[in-house]
Design an enzyme around this catalytic site. Structure first.
Site, mmCIF file in Angstrom:
data_model
loop_
_atom_site.group_PDB
_atom_site.id
_atom_site.type_symbol
_atom_site.label_atom_id
_atom_site.label_comp_id
_atom_site.label_asym_id
_atom_site.label_seq_id
_atom_site.Cartn_x
_atom_site.Cartn_y
_atom_site.Cartn_z
ATOM 1 N N ARG A 171 96.854 38.448 53.040
ATOM 2 C CA ARG A 171 97.746 39.426 52.391
ATOM 3 C C ARG A 171 98.989 38.739 51.841
ATOM 4 N NH1 ARG A 171 96.601 42.364 57.128
ATOM 5 N NH2 ARG A 171 98.754 42.033 57.850
ATOM 6 N N GLY B 192 92.360 42.466 55.943
ATOM 7 C CA GLY B 192 92.716 42.565 57.346
ATOM 8 C C GLY B 192 93.425 41.338 57.887
ATOM 9 N N CYS B 193 93.593 40.330 57.060
ATOM 10 C CA CYS B 193 94.201 39.053 57.470
ATOM 11 C C CYS B 193 95.621 38.949 56.908
ATOM 12 C CB CYS B 193 93.350 37.894 56.954
ATOM 13 S SG CYS B 193 94.093 36.269 57.162
ATOM 14 N N ARG B 194 96.587 38.737 57.783
ATOM 15 C CA ARG B 194 97.984 38.640 57.347
ATOM 16 C C ARG B 194 98.198 37.471 56.387
ATOM 17 N NH1 ARG B 194 102.208 38.145 61.938
ATOM 18 N NH2 ARG B 194 100.727 36.506 62.393
#
Length: 114
Positions: free
Chosen positions: A15, A10-12
């Site tokens: 990712r 859920g963390c850019r």
């Protein structure tokens, strides 16, 4: 080279770090979704020691109650216990390779261990 990323999908930033690892030729990537598979206090202590930072430097402050709970000033054992009990307190992404460990914030820190 082997690489392990302690990842939150859920963390850019997490990712992006994972994409960077996968794009690196010759890197075998292991993904640990730490919110589903929390690390032990011993593993966290080892990661932070190898990264050259204190556990409180690996605390996620944004969108947590870490500061209100006094964790930003707490001793290592207290911080590690809180992180194990509530993995959302772990800042991400942590990346471990044969060359070391980095808390990849900013993302460019990943280059130091590739």
């Amino acid at each position: 080279m082997k690489a392990t990323i302690w990842h939150n999908p859920g963390c850019r930033t997490s990712r992006n770090a994972l994409a960077r690892l996968k794009a690196q030729p010759g890197v075998a990537v292991t993904v640990v979704e730490y919110l589903k598979q929390p690390p032990t206090a011993a593993k966290l202590a080892q990661l932070y020691r190898d990264a050259g930072i204190a556990p409180r430097d690996g605390l996620r402050r944004r969108n947590t109650d870490a500061e209100a709970r006094g964790l930003t000033q707490a001793d290592d054992a207290t911080v590690l216990a809180a992180m194990v009990a509530e993995p959302v307190l772990i800042e991400r992404p942590l990346v471990e390779t044969d060359k070391g460990v980095r808390l990849c914030r900013p993302l460019e820190k990943i280059e130091e261990i590739l």
